[in-house]
Design an enzyme around this catalytic site. Sequence first.
Site, mmCIF file in Angstrom:
data_model
loop_
_atom_site.group_PDB
_atom_site.id
_atom_site.type_symbol
_atom_site.label_atom_id
_atom_site.label_comp_id
_atom_site.label_asym_id
_atom_site.label_seq_id
_atom_site.Cartn_x
_atom_site.Cartn_y
_atom_site.Cartn_z
ATOM 1 N N TRP A 1 3.208 -1.825 -71.029
ATOM 2 C CA TRP A 1 2.984 -2.156 -69.617
ATOM 3 C C TRP A 1 2.754 -3.637 -69.361
ATOM 4 O O TRP A 1 2.713 -4.063 -68.223
ATOM 5 C CB TRP A 1 1.764 -1.379 -69.083
ATOM 6 C CG TRP A 1 0.601 -1.432 -70.036
ATOM 7 C CD1 TRP A 1 0.257 -0.466 -70.942
ATOM 8 C CD2 TRP A 1 -0.321 -2.512 -70.231
ATOM 9 N NE1 TRP A 1 -0.808 -0.882 -71.698
ATOM 10 C CE2 TRP A 1 -1.192 -2.134 -71.272
ATOM 11 C CE3 TRP A 1 -0.492 -3.764 -69.638
ATOM 12 C CZ2 TRP A 1 -2.222 -2.954 -71.724
ATOM 13 C CZ3 TRP A 1 -1.517 -4.591 -70.091
ATOM 14 C CH2 TRP A 1 -2.358 -4.175 -71.119
ATOM 15 N N ASN A 2 2.583 -4.453 -70.429
ATOM 16 C CA ASN A 2 2.104 -5.817 -70.158
ATOM 17 C C ASN A 2 3.190 -6.759 -69.652
ATOM 18 O O ASN A 2 2.918 -7.647 -68.863
ATOM 19 C CB ASN A 2 1.385 -6.401 -71.382
ATOM 20 C CG ASN A 2 2.300 -6.596 -72.571
ATOM 21 O OD1 ASN A 2 3.210 -5.804 -72.793
ATOM 22 N ND2 ASN A 2 2.062 -7.634 -73.327
ATOM 23 N N GLY B 1 4.862 -2.090 -78.630
ATOM 24 C CA GLY B 1 3.600 -1.461 -78.232
ATOM 25 C C GLY B 1 2.552 -1.647 -79.305
ATOM 26 O O GLY B 1 2.628 -2.598 -80.106
ATOM 27 N N SER B 2 1.585 -0.745 -79.332
ATOM 28 C CA SER B 2 0.470 -0.917 -80.261
ATOM 29 C C SER B 2 0.888 -0.550 -81.683
ATOM 30 O O SER B 2 1.820 0.238 -81.893
ATOM 31 C CB SER B 2 -0.692 -0.026 -79.822
ATOM 32 O OG SER B 2 -0.285 1.323 -79.888
ATOM 33 N N GLU C 1 7.846 -4.013 -82.556
ATOM 34 C CA GLU C 1 7.162 -5.238 -82.118
ATOM 35 C C GLU C 1 5.754 -4.806 -81.733
ATOM 36 O O GLU C 1 5.556 -4.175 -80.693
ATOM 37 C CB GLU C 1 7.877 -5.840 -80.895
ATOM 38 C CG GLU C 1 9.346 -6.136 -81.116
ATOM 39 C CD GLU C 1 9.590 -7.371 -81.974
ATOM 40 O OE1 GLU C 1 8.636 -8.125 -82.227
ATOM 41 O OE2 GLU C 1 10.736 -7.559 -82.402
ATOM 42 N N LEU C 2 4.773 -5.140 -82.573
ATOM 43 C CA LEU C 2 3.450 -4.515 -82.426
ATOM 44 C C LEU C 2 2.353 -5.520 -82.083
ATOM 45 O O LEU C 2 2.621 -6.610 -81.605
ATOM 46 C CB LEU C 2 3.137 -3.746 -83.711
ATOM 47 C CG LEU C 2 4.254 -2.791 -84.177
ATOM 48 C CD1 LEU C 2 3.909 -2.124 -85.488
ATOM 49 C CD2 LEU C 2 4.581 -1.763 -83.098
ATOM 50 N N CYS D 1 1.183 -10.226 -76.076
ATOM 51 C CA CYS D 1 1.164 -9.965 -77.522
ATOM 52 C C CYS D 1 0.929 -11.248 -78.311
ATOM 53 O O CYS D 1 0.331 -11.219 -79.374
ATOM 54 C CB CYS D 1 2.442 -9.277 -77.954
ATOM 55 S SG CYS D 1 3.919 -10.216 -77.563
ATOM 56 N N GLU E 1 -7.517 -6.132 -82.078
ATOM 57 C CA GLU E 1 -6.895 -6.823 -80.952
ATOM 58 C C GLU E 1 -7.648 -6.445 -79.669
ATOM 59 O O GLU E 1 -7.827 -5.264 -79.372
ATOM 60 C CB GLU E 1 -5.430 -6.367 -80.851
ATOM 61 C CG GLU E 1 -4.649 -7.054 -79.759
ATOM 62 C CD GLU E 1 -3.233 -6.478 -79.622
ATOM 63 O OE1 GLU E 1 -3.080 -5.245 -79.736
ATOM 64 O OE2 GLU E 1 -2.305 -7.260 -79.395
HETATM 65 P P1 NAD Z 1 1.217 1.831 -76.604
HETATM 66 O O1 NAD Z 1 1.567 1.875 -78.039
HETATM 67 O O2 NAD Z 1 0.081 2.651 -76.137
HETATM 68 O O3 NAD Z 1 2.465 2.255 -75.693
HETATM 69 C C1 NAD Z 1 3.721 1.630 -75.789
HETATM 70 C C2 NAD Z 1 4.797 2.605 -75.363
HETATM 71 O O4 NAD Z 1 4.841 3.686 -76.289
HETATM 72 C C3 NAD Z 1 4.566 3.234 -73.989
HETATM 73 O O5 NAD Z 1 5.791 3.354 -73.312
HETATM 74 C C4 NAD Z 1 4.043 4.618 -74.339
HETATM 75 O O6 NAD Z 1 4.308 5.592 -73.337
HETATM 76 C C5 NAD Z 1 4.847 4.918 -75.584
HETATM 77 N N1 NAD Z 1 4.277 5.971 -76.447
HETATM 78 C C6 NAD Z 1 3.003 6.419 -76.488
HETATM 79 N N2 NAD Z 1 2.903 7.406 -77.418
HETATM 80 C C7 NAD Z 1 4.124 7.564 -77.954
HETATM 81 C C8 NAD Z 1 4.660 8.414 -78.960
HETATM 82 N N3 NAD Z 1 3.905 9.313 -79.596
HETATM 83 N N4 NAD Z 1 5.966 8.309 -79.280
HETATM 84 C C9 NAD Z 1 6.742 7.388 -78.653
HETATM 85 N N5 NAD Z 1 6.295 6.573 -77.680
HETATM 86 C C10 NAD Z 1 4.998 6.648 -77.346
HETATM 87 O O7 NAD Z 1 1.002 0.288 -76.283
HETATM 88 P P2 NAD Z 1 0.446 -0.334 -74.943
HETATM 89 O O8 NAD Z 1 -1.016 -0.158 -74.895
HETATM 90 O O9 NAD Z 1 1.263 0.163 -73.814
HETATM 91 O O10 NAD Z 1 0.798 -1.880 -75.146
HETATM 92 C C11 NAD Z 1 -0.074 -2.824 -75.661
HETATM 93 C C12 NAD Z 1 0.300 -3.149 -77.092
HETATM 94 O O11 NAD Z 1 1.638 -3.636 -77.148
HETATM 95 C C13 NAD Z 1 -0.566 -4.258 -77.660
HETATM 96 O O12 NAD Z 1 -0.964 -3.897 -78.955
HETATM 97 C C14 NAD Z 1 0.375 -5.464 -77.701
HETATM 98 O O13 NAD Z 1 0.056 -6.422 -78.678
HETATM 99 C C15 NAD Z 1 1.689 -4.789 -77.977
HETATM 100 N N6 NAD Z 1 2.810 -5.653 -77.598
HETATM 101 C C16 NAD Z 1 3.534 -6.232 -78.588
HETATM 102 C C17 NAD Z 1 4.585 -7.103 -78.264
HETATM 103 C C18 NAD Z 1 5.373 -7.789 -79.354
HETATM 104 O O14 NAD Z 1 6.391 -8.400 -79.051
HETATM 105 N N7 NAD Z 1 4.949 -7.730 -80.596
HETATM 106 C C19 NAD Z 1 4.886 -7.351 -76.924
HETATM 107 C C20 NAD Z 1 4.110 -6.742 -75.942
HETATM 108 C C21 NAD Z 1 3.072 -5.891 -76.285
#
Ligand code: NAD
Length: 516
Positions: free
Chosen positions: A155-156, A230-231, A252-253, A286, A384
């Site tokens: 979402w960020n 995501g995370s 990309e975490l 991130c 984080e």
């Molecule tokens: P999140 O992992 O909770 O969610 C990310 C996505 O994954 C969402 O669309 C969510 O609906 C989906 N998801 C959730 N459970 C799932 C599953 N079991 N299977 C498949 N998809 C699933 O992350 P968040 O809280 O939305 O985002 C924040 C994180 O993203 C932070 O840790 C941040 O550092 C990271 N991030 C990394 C980068 C990068 O380039 N490395 C860029 C932006 C954000």
Amino acid sequence: MASVPSVDDDRLASLIDTVEARPSMTVTAPATDEALGSVPRCTAADARAAVESARKAQGEWADRAVGDRAAVLDTVGEAVLDRQRWLVDVLQAETGKARADAFEEVLDVAANADYYAREGPGFLASERRSSMLPIVTKAVEHRHPKGVVALIVPWNYPLTLVLSDALPAILAGNAVIVKPAEGTPFSALAAADVLADTALPADCFQVVTGDGPELGPPLIEHADAVGFTGSTETGRTVAEQAGRHLTDVSLELGGKNPAIVLADADIDRAAAGAVDDAFANAGQLCVSIERFYAEETVFEAFRDRFVSRTRQLTLGADTDWATDVGSLQSAAQLEKVTAHVEDALDRGATLLTGGRARPDIGPFVFEPTILTDVPDDARLTDEETFGPVVRIESVPDAEAALERANDSRYGLNATVWSGDRSRGESLAADIECGTVSVNDSYRTVWACLDGPMGGMGDSGIGRRHARQGIEKYTEAQTVATQRGPPMKHPAVPHRVWAGAVSAFLRARQRLPGWLR
Ligand code: NAD
């Protein structure tokens, strides 16, 4: 006063209506904590159907000349600049971020569209490869699209992480299905609206809105490649599922990004850059810096200037361009940020500035916060925070700073400040992170689209941007044509053959590199 731009645009609404009636999910505006709108809660069957229809459309798209596909990227680049006001409104409405931060997403998409339209065709072109018998065998590497690419995004940065990642995949001839985060589906739908006005066939870009654990598994099972952002925790689940189905995946975490301020640095400049690194997008970035290590001789000067500049930031949950730091995106974010600060203070950390939620400004606004003397057992030491909270620490020398910087399971991004550029660059190369900026904030390295961007360690697998950012959405194929006699043992005893080949290889090893 908190204000929310309207997303009740006719075109956006009609996009949502095109999805068959489904149970819906409500999206909340962070600036007011009130309902912003609703989108369908798609099912696993919807995700499978999306992959199927994307697969049918993708072949025709891949058959088009690469120049025609690149023209679509140019159209997108222009369209996002033309429609920036609408896109920034949508972004602000569902993320609560400051207007300038929202504009950076538009800028990022336009820059990526331009970069891949220019460089992408070259990255995709077939290339001659050398072979064991150079003249006798001709070898060529081709790049084919994977087919259907699923992008699962957080979402960020809900526009950047949709379009900037989708564009190279599209240019490579793939169809793309996007699964946006539950809280920010409108930016992805707005991206679909932008692409609907281009020559991209309709089903080659689709958005499925809904829950990650429901939609992730069918996408991972049926798509040919997954780009997950995501995370780290969810990334592990995605990687396990991808492993089971042998679906290609890039991850990309998260990060716990360090900055090092050396004694010879321009301290004013470092303090100004630190504010950007720490508080852009309210720290929900991130590549945000969350840990600062300054050499002890300049620690106090750096600390005081960093704190003083931070106190000058304007907070807001509004559409005013003058706002520096916007709202956090959700109640969950506010809760996590608050918990990290309280935990550090309970363990004896010193608060230098900030430290409070500001419900008077917006329901999820939190002050930019700087802590020092944070004990190593505090949560925010290696978890984080993903919010506007950083720790700063004095270290005896550059070596100690490097040791602290590398003392993390993450390895996403870092910043180094030094008056001696080559010393800064050499220290940067020793930091175990996928990207490092020297003498500027994260923006310098992020904007370097010709350099790969991604994480080491728990920060991920794979890279976006550059050649790597498009090659990951392709299958490499080598075609070798034999122009001479067949490559098999000639009609001599095997032993004689083994001796002759060994002599040939030994002779070749002695040739200068350019002749081999
Ligand atoms: P999140 O992992 O909770 O969610 C990310 C996505 O994954 C969402 O669309 C969510 O609906 C989906 N998801 C959730 N459970 C799932 C599953 N079991 N299977 C498949 N998809 C699933 O992350 P968040 O809280 O939305 O985002 C924040 C994180 O993203 C932070 O840790 C941040 O550092 C990271 N991030 C990394 C980068 C990068 O380039 N490395 C860029 C932006 C954000």
